[in-house]
Design an enzyme around this catalytic site. Structure first.
Site, mmCIF file in Angstrom:
data_model
loop_
_atom_site.group_PDB
_atom_site.id
_atom_site.type_symbol
_atom_site.label_atom_id
_atom_site.label_comp_id
_atom_site.label_asym_id
_atom_site.label_seq_id
_atom_site.Cartn_x
_atom_site.Cartn_y
_atom_site.Cartn_z
ATOM 1 N N ARG A 170 0.783 -1.108 0.103
ATOM 2 C CA ARG A 170 0.097 0.148 0.047
ATOM 3 C C ARG A 170 0.778 1.072 0.037
ATOM 4 N NH1 ARG A 170 -5.207 0.343 2.339
ATOM 5 N NH2 ARG A 170 -4.641 2.274 3.317
ATOM 6 N N ARG A 174 9.543 5.560 -3.438
ATOM 7 C CA ARG A 174 10.004 6.590 -4.354
ATOM 8 C C ARG A 174 11.370 7.056 -4.383
ATOM 9 N NH1 ARG A 174 5.767 9.996 -2.411
ATOM 10 N NH2 ARG A 174 3.771 9.413 -3.732
ATOM 11 N N ARG A 247 -9.716 -5.689 13.419
ATOM 12 C CA ARG A 247 -8.634 -4.876 14.433
ATOM 13 C C ARG A 247 -9.567 -3.669 14.922
ATOM 14 N NH1 ARG A 247 -4.866 -7.118 16.980
ATOM 15 N NH2 ARG A 247 -3.551 -5.053 17.085
ATOM 16 N N ARG A 278 0.837 5.973 16.711
ATOM 17 C CA ARG A 278 1.202 7.139 16.076
ATOM 18 C C ARG A 278 0.314 8.333 17.038
ATOM 19 N NH1 ARG A 278 -2.180 6.386 10.204
ATOM 20 N NH2 ARG A 278 -3.984 5.410 11.310
ATOM 21 N N TYR A 352 -12.006 -3.286 3.282
ATOM 22 C CA TYR A 352 -11.240 -2.245 3.795
ATOM 23 C C TYR A 352 -11.485 -1.096 2.598
ATOM 24 C CZ TYR A 352 -8.161 1.526 5.456
ATOM 25 O OH TYR A 352 -7.884 2.742 5.773
ATOM 26 N N ASP A 354 -11.118 2.912 1.094
ATOM 27 C CA ASP A 354 -10.830 4.368 1.359
ATOM 28 C C ASP A 354 -12.069 5.086 1.327
ATOM 29 O OD1 ASP A 354 -8.073 4.310 2.384
ATOM 30 O OD2 ASP A 354 -7.438 4.159 0.389
HETATM 31 P P1 FAD Z 1 -19.029 3.857 8.561
HETATM 32 O O1 FAD Z 1 -18.253 5.130 8.738
HETATM 33 O O2 FAD Z 1 -18.312 2.810 9.751
HETATM 34 O O3 FAD Z 1 -20.482 4.060 8.760
HETATM 35 C C1 FAD Z 1 -21.444 3.057 9.176
HETATM 36 C C2 FAD Z 1 -22.339 3.648 10.237
HETATM 37 O O4 FAD Z 1 -23.673 2.858 10.268
HETATM 38 C C3 FAD Z 1 -21.899 3.926 11.459
HETATM 39 O O5 FAD Z 1 -22.249 5.338 12.034
HETATM 40 C C4 FAD Z 1 -22.745 3.145 12.237
HETATM 41 O O6 FAD Z 1 -22.921 3.563 13.697
HETATM 42 C C5 FAD Z 1 -24.043 2.835 11.847
HETATM 43 N N1 FAD Z 1 -24.660 1.620 12.048
HETATM 44 C C6 FAD Z 1 -23.991 0.395 12.014
HETATM 45 N N2 FAD Z 1 -24.982 -0.566 12.596
HETATM 46 C C7 FAD Z 1 -26.316 0.102 12.715
HETATM 47 C C8 FAD Z 1 -27.487 -0.097 13.203
HETATM 48 N N3 FAD Z 1 -27.693 -1.358 13.622
HETATM 49 N N4 FAD Z 1 -28.456 0.848 13.521
HETATM 50 C C9 FAD Z 1 -28.110 1.929 13.122
HETATM 51 N N5 FAD Z 1 -26.863 2.400 12.684
HETATM 52 C C10 FAD Z 1 -26.046 1.413 12.360
HETATM 53 N N6 FAD Z 1 -10.146 6.580 3.999
HETATM 54 C C11 FAD Z 1 -9.620 7.502 3.448
HETATM 55 O O7 FAD Z 1 -9.798 7.717 2.213
HETATM 56 N N7 FAD Z 1 -8.600 8.107 4.093
HETATM 57 C C12 FAD Z 1 -8.033 7.989 5.185
HETATM 58 O O8 FAD Z 1 -7.081 8.667 5.782
HETATM 59 C C13 FAD Z 1 -8.619 6.993 5.995
HETATM 60 N N8 FAD Z 1 -8.159 7.043 7.271
HETATM 61 C C14 FAD Z 1 -8.775 6.077 8.097
HETATM 62 C C15 FAD Z 1 -8.587 5.711 9.221
HETATM 63 C C16 FAD Z 1 -9.085 4.806 10.239
HETATM 64 C C17 FAD Z 1 -8.498 4.440 11.529
HETATM 65 C C18 FAD Z 1 -10.099 3.874 9.409
HETATM 66 C C19 FAD Z 1 -10.709 2.804 10.402
HETATM 67 C C20 FAD Z 1 -10.456 4.106 8.283
HETATM 68 C C21 FAD Z 1 -10.095 5.066 7.510
HETATM 69 N N9 FAD Z 1 -10.406 5.327 6.137
HETATM 70 C C22 FAD Z 1 -9.940 6.181 5.343
HETATM 71 C C23 FAD Z 1 -11.519 4.579 5.810
HETATM 72 C C24 FAD Z 1 -12.929 5.409 6.052
HETATM 73 O O9 FAD Z 1 -13.023 5.592 7.259
HETATM 74 C C25 FAD Z 1 -14.065 4.601 4.991
HETATM 75 O O10 FAD Z 1 -14.010 4.667 3.941
HETATM 76 C C26 FAD Z 1 -15.499 5.191 5.386
HETATM 77 O O11 FAD Z 1 -15.695 5.935 6.729
HETATM 78 C C27 FAD Z 1 -16.449 4.219 5.335
HETATM 79 O O12 FAD Z 1 -17.890 4.655 5.369
HETATM 80 P P2 FAD Z 1 -19.156 3.587 5.722
HETATM 81 O O13 FAD Z 1 -20.212 4.350 5.579
HETATM 82 O O14 FAD Z 1 -19.155 2.381 4.788
HETATM 83 O O15 FAD Z 1 -18.754 3.231 7.079
HETATM 84 N N1 UDP Z 2 3.736 0.915 7.841
HETATM 85 C C1 UDP Z 2 4.908 0.663 8.425
HETATM 86 N N2 UDP Z 2 5.204 1.936 9.010
HETATM 87 C C2 UDP Z 2 4.802 2.848 9.017
HETATM 88 C C3 UDP Z 2 3.463 2.932 8.206
HETATM 89 C C4 UDP Z 2 3.091 1.995 7.871
HETATM 90 O O1 UDP Z 2 5.414 -0.590 8.523
HETATM 91 O O2 UDP Z 2 5.386 3.974 9.484
HETATM 92 C C5 UDP Z 2 3.021 -0.442 7.474
HETATM 93 C C6 UDP Z 2 2.037 -1.288 8.084
HETATM 94 O O3 UDP Z 2 2.165 -2.504 8.086
HETATM 95 C C7 UDP Z 2 0.696 -0.565 7.657
HETATM 96 C C8 UDP Z 2 0.987 -0.875 6.050
HETATM 97 O O4 UDP Z 2 2.377 -0.198 6.012
HETATM 98 O O5 UDP Z 2 -0.523 -1.651 8.021
HETATM 99 C C9 UDP Z 2 0.041 0.029 5.360
HETATM 100 O O6 UDP Z 2 0.138 1.539 5.963
HETATM 101 P P1 UDP Z 2 -1.162 2.485 5.657
HETATM 102 O O7 UDP Z 2 -0.645 3.882 6.204
HETATM 103 O O8 UDP Z 2 -1.481 2.352 4.295
HETATM 104 O O9 UDP Z 2 -2.183 1.965 6.815
HETATM 105 P P2 UDP Z 2 -3.644 2.357 7.188
HETATM 106 O O10 UDP Z 2 -3.517 2.609 8.546
HETATM 107 O O11 UDP Z 2 -4.272 3.254 6.145
HETATM 108 O O12 UDP Z 2 -4.171 0.999 7.001
#
Ligand code: FAD
Ligand code: UDP
Length: 374
Positions: A170, A174, A247, A278, A352, A354
């Protein structure tokens, strides 16, 4: 029926679908079990700072249609994600690029860097079979030991030799001096936070907060012709085939009376001993300014801890290993039998995604669903 669509979940998938359906004149009801809209992109304003409550979110995409769609609901700033790695006090640039190689080995030219990596990758024979071998083959053992091993083992709770190789692919590698973490044409943070963006999408649409659809499923089913379900797919079926694993992540938020804690939005702690993966300093997503453009006097930081998920915890990352993927496939078969429920989003499809992919999937689902309408 009172509504055409009952949308379970006000995250990005639910909000996009709701917006598209309402725009076509459909009667839409959104149910959300949390007390706020936005799902995992929810931001809360604390001391003038938009805090990303469920983890740092940076919007990035190569899909022009998605970028144009999302820009209807917010203005985006020009934030470029450039996290910094802290290995026992040594600071390195991410993703792996010439700045990283220079700091690690003192090399200056791309050829010198390539030579060091070529030498270090010799220990890997044949196709990399796991994340450890893949990482060494991409960037060599030194970077693996200092910037990958500890971080990855903390994040996934497993040894790097037991994790699939694709996870590390992922990250860009570069041979240029370029700290941009993403290979994306379009990137930014919505000015004013993600919650405002979702509010705008849901403008004029009925939303009920603090309501769990599954608690009163049959009653809600009677309200609408069709259900869009974005919660966990196994929970929908009352876990009858078993529980899908995730996770989880825990955040410790702290407001500090200083203007600048770490000088960057994200610092990764890449050693094994430091318990957090982080620290996010949220104000830097919006350049340390409030909406009027003034410097903010305080700061809010979040330490992020990765943890094993237990039923009842907030699910974050699906564990797409063989066992869980097989179980998901069986749930999907059950889901496909239901004509009046569409499963979407990261929990509804155990994937998963984005944010840009989530938007794209929701737009496609809405188009397919609404195409027969006038
Ligand atoms: P969710 O946001 O999980 O929405 C689902 C909703 O359904 C929730 O509000 C939940 O409460 C509700 N729900 C579930 N069951 C019920 C029920 N029975 N009744 C009523 N409500 C319910 N993407 C990026 O592009 N860039 C990033 O930098 C990035 N960082 C991330 C960092 C983390 C730690 C994580 C976990 C994800 C990250 N993502 C990122 C991905 C991004 O969060 C998701 O693409 C996006 O939020 C997914 O939206 P969703 O609507 O599918 O799910
Ligand atoms: N990773 C790492 N060191 C870092 C950042 C990321 O080894 O400083 C690894 C880690 O295994 C992670 C993967 O690269 O799961 C992908 O990173 P990314 O930032 O895309 O993870 P995300 O939190 O968005 O899933």
């Amino acid at each position: 029926m009172q509504y055409n669509y009952l949308i379970v979940g006000s995250g990005l998938f639910g909000a996009v679908f709701a917006q598209q359906a309402a725009q076509k004149g459909k009667r839409v009801l959104v149910l959300e079990r949390r007390n706020n809209i936005g799902g995992n992109i929810y931001t809360e304003n604390i001391a003038g700072i938009n805090v990303h409550k469920y983890g740092a979110h940076i919007f990035h995409t190569n899909d022009k249609a998605v970028w144009e769609y999302i820009n209807q609901f917010a203005d985006f700033n020009r934030f470029t994600n450039s996290p910094v790695a802290n290995y026992k006090g040594e600071i390195y640039s991410l993703p792996f690029n010439m700045y990283t190689f220079n700091k690690m080995w003192g090399v200056v030219t791309p050829q010198e860097a390539a030579d060091v990596i070529a030498k270090q990758r010799q220990e890997i024979k044949g196709e990399p079979r796991n994340l450890e071998e893949q990482a060494i083959s991409l960037v060599g053992r030194d970077i693996f030991e200092k910037l990958i091993k500890g971080y990855t083992e903390k994040q996934w709770g497993r040894d790097c030799s037991e994790l699939p190789a694709f996870i590390i692919r992922r990250l860009p590698v570069r041979y240029t001096y370029d700290n941009n973490y993403f290979n994306a044409l379009y990137q930014g943070i919505p000015i004013g936070g993600y919650t405002k963006l979702i509010e705008k999408m849901l403008d004029g649409i009925e939303v009920r907060l603090g309501v769990d659809y599954l608690q009163n499923k049959s009653e809600y089913d009677n309200l609408a012709d069709k259900i869009i379900y974005t919660g966990p797919i196994d929970e929908f079926f009352d876990y009858k085939l078993g529980t899908l694993e995730y996770r989880s992540v825990r955040f410790e938020n702290e407001q500090l009376d200083i203007p600048n804690f770490q000088g960057n939005a994200a610092v990764n702690y890449t050693d094994r001993e430091n318990p957090w993966t982080r620290i996010i300093e949220h104000k830097w997503f919006e350049f340390g300014k409030d909406e009027a453009g003034n410097d903010l006097p305080n700061t809010v930081i979040s330490r992020e801890y990765s943890s094993e998920w237990h039923p009842g915890d907030e699910p974050y990352y699906p564990v797409n290993d063989e066992k869980n993927s097989k179980l998901y496939a069986r749930y999907k078969q059950e889901a496909d039998k239901l004509g009046d429920v569409i499963f979407g989003g990261r929990l509804g499809t155990y994937s998963y995604y984005d944010m840009d992919v989530t938007v794209s999937k929701a737009l496609i689902a809405a188009e397919l669903e609404l195409q027969n309408d006038l």
